[in-house]
Every structure is written in C-alpha cells, then in structure tokens.
Design a protein around this motif. Structure first.
Motif, short mmCIF file in Angstrom:
data_model
loop_
_atom_site.label_atom_id
_atom_site.label_comp_id
_atom_site.label_asym_id
_atom_site.label_seq_id
_atom_site.Cartn_x
_atom_site.Cartn_y
_atom_site.Cartn_z
N CYS A 1 -21.01 4.19 8.24
CA CYS A 1 -20.09 5.08 7.58
C CYS A 1 -19.35 5.90 8.65
O CYS A 1 -19.96 6.52 9.50
CB CYS A 1 -20.88 5.98 6.65
N ILE A 2 -18.06 5.87 8.58
CA ILE A 2 -17.24 6.58 9.56
C ILE A 2 -16.30 7.53 8.83
O ILE A 2 -15.73 7.19 7.80
CB ILE A 2 -16.41 5.58 10.40
N SER A 3 -16.14 8.71 9.39
CA SER A 3 -15.16 9.67 8.93
C SER A 3 -13.88 9.46 9.73
O SER A 3 -13.93 9.29 10.94
CB SER A 3 -15.69 11.09 9.18
N ALA A 4 -12.74 9.47 9.06
CA ALA A 4 -11.49 9.27 9.77
C ALA A 4 -10.50 10.36 9.38
O ALA A 4 -10.31 10.64 8.20
CB ALA A 4 -10.92 7.88 9.44
N GLY A 5 -9.88 10.95 10.37
CA GLY A 5 -8.97 12.07 10.13
C GLY A 5 -7.52 11.66 10.02
O GLY A 5 -7.03 10.82 10.76
N CYS A 6 -6.84 12.26 9.06
CA CYS A 6 -5.39 12.06 8.88
C CYS A 6 -4.84 13.40 8.41
O CYS A 6 -4.40 13.55 7.30
CB CYS A 6 -5.13 10.98 7.85
N HIS A 7 -4.93 14.36 9.24
CA HIS A 7 -4.79 15.72 8.73
C HIS A 7 -3.75 16.57 9.43
O HIS A 7 -3.01 16.12 10.27
CB HIS A 7 -6.14 16.41 8.81
N LEU A 44 1.47 11.13 9.63
CA LEU A 44 0.05 11.21 9.27
C LEU A 44 -0.29 10.23 8.15
O LEU A 44 -1.40 9.69 8.11
CB LEU A 44 -0.32 12.64 8.90
N HIS A 45 0.63 9.99 7.25
CA HIS A 45 0.38 9.01 6.19
C HIS A 45 0.30 7.59 6.76
O HIS A 45 -0.52 6.79 6.31
CB HIS A 45 1.46 9.10 5.12
N GLU A 46 1.13 7.30 7.76
CA GLU A 46 1.03 5.99 8.43
C GLU A 46 -0.34 5.81 9.06
O GLU A 46 -0.92 4.72 9.01
CB GLU A 46 2.13 5.85 9.48
N VAL A 47 -0.85 6.87 9.65
CA VAL A 47 -2.21 6.82 10.23
C VAL A 47 -3.22 6.54 9.13
O VAL A 47 -4.10 5.68 9.28
CB VAL A 47 -2.54 8.14 10.97
N ALA A 48 -3.10 7.24 8.00
CA ALA A 48 -4.02 7.04 6.88
C ALA A 48 -3.97 5.60 6.38
O ALA A 48 -5.01 5.02 6.03
CB ALA A 48 -3.70 8.02 5.76
N GLU A 49 -2.76 5.00 6.33
CA GLU A 49 -2.62 3.62 5.87
C GLU A 49 -3.39 2.65 6.76
O GLU A 49 -3.92 1.64 6.29
CB GLU A 49 -1.15 3.23 5.80
N VAL A 50 -3.47 2.94 8.03
CA VAL A 50 -4.25 2.11 8.95
C VAL A 50 -5.74 2.36 8.75
O VAL A 50 -6.54 1.43 8.66
CB VAL A 50 -3.84 2.36 10.42
N LEU A 51 -6.12 3.61 8.66
CA LEU A 51 -7.54 3.98 8.58
C LEU A 51 -8.23 3.40 7.35
O LEU A 51 -9.39 2.98 7.43
CB LEU A 51 -7.70 5.50 8.61
#
Length: 177
Positions: A1-7, A44-51
């Motif tokens: 389980c990994i936490s990923a930031g897009c903040h 930041l949304h582009e980052v979230a789309e990858v994560l």
C-alpha cells in the motif's frame, strides 16, 4: 500500500505569487489568480492521473494548508471556487479508480468542512491542533462522515511528559475508537 501525493493547489499558488501579493491580486487582477489556479490545478491533476494507474497506490493524499488558527487564510468562497474544484477532480479520479482521497490541511477549516465533505468528497482529514479543534471534538462533529487521521497534537507531544502523553492517547482512543 502506497500513499501518493497530488496536492497543494492553494499552497502552490501562494508560494508562486507570495501570500500578500495573492491577497492583493484576488481583487486587483482576478483573471491572473484564476489563471494561476487553473495552471497549478491542471499540473497536479496530471500527476494524479499518473498516480492512480499504479495498483499499489491505495489513496491519493491531497495536502493544502488553507487555514490559520482562527479560520481560512483567504475567503472561504475563493477557496471553494478556485482550489476545491481541483481537489474534487482529484477525489473523483481517486474514487473512479477504487482509491481514497485523503486531505491534510492545517488550520481552522470549520467553515469549509461541509464543502470538503459534501462537494470535494474527501474520505479522511489529517491534522488536528488542540487550540483549533481537538480530534475528539472532530470525531463528534465529522466522525460519521469521514475518517480522522492522526489526532494527538504535535505541540502537546513535544511539551508533555511520557505519562501525560500515554494518558492522553488512551483517552483519545476511548473517544475515537
């Protein structure tokens, strides 16, 4: 389980413009402020789309320190109009991909919490300070709608002796079980 930031939509805009300048520009050049939120939010949304593509990422961790001890750093309506749509897009993206959206935000967000829960769709909130709202009070207020993460005030942990900390943790667990 990994936490990923897009903040940090609001924080990034604040860092790029400077807090005082941002406050002036909200009134003097609102189109510049809109453009800043749009660009930062989109990145930041582009980052979230990858994560969200990674199976081991269990949740997206949005962080955006939006408040002082007494309330939001800028008008609530500005945060709701400019930063919250990006948090909502990231929360929706997380949910669409079977993940949670957790929010870290320092400060007194009492007047923003209903929007964060009902509009943005946060699943949990992190960061509680006793002088603002102890986690036990937050549990009574929001505990049936979102999860609460953390809870023992860091200032208290730094200043209290071990016996007092142990008792406080036990008391908090009794309330927050």
């Amino acid at each position: 389980c990994i936490s990923a930031g897009c903040h940090s939509v609001f924080e990034q805009v604040t860092w790029l413009m400077g807090y005082e300048n941002l406050c002036y520009q909200i009134h003097d050049t609102p189109e510049l402020v809109d453009a800043m939120f749009e660009r930062v939010g989109a990145i930041l949304h582009e980052v979230a789309e990858v994560l969200v593509q990674f199976p081991r990422v269990a949740y997206l961790f949005g962080g955006d320190d939006m408040g002082f001890k007494t309330g939001p750093m800028i008008g609530s309506e500005i945060l709701i109009q400019k930063a919250f749509p990006w948090h909502k897009r990231n929360a929706d993206l997380a949910h669409e991909n079977g993940k949670l959206y957790l929010l870290h935000s320092c400060g007194n967000l009492t007047e923003l919490m209903d929007s964060l829960i009902n509009y943005v769709g946060i699943d949990a909130r992190h960061s509680f300070e006793d002088v603002i709202e102890p986690v036990t009070c937050a549990r009574q207020r929001y505990g049936d709608r979102i999860a609460l993460l953390g809870g023992i005030d860091v200032d208290f942990l730094c200043r209290a002796d071990a016996t007092t900390v142990r008792q406080r943790v036990r008391d908090t667990l009794d309330v927050c079980h």
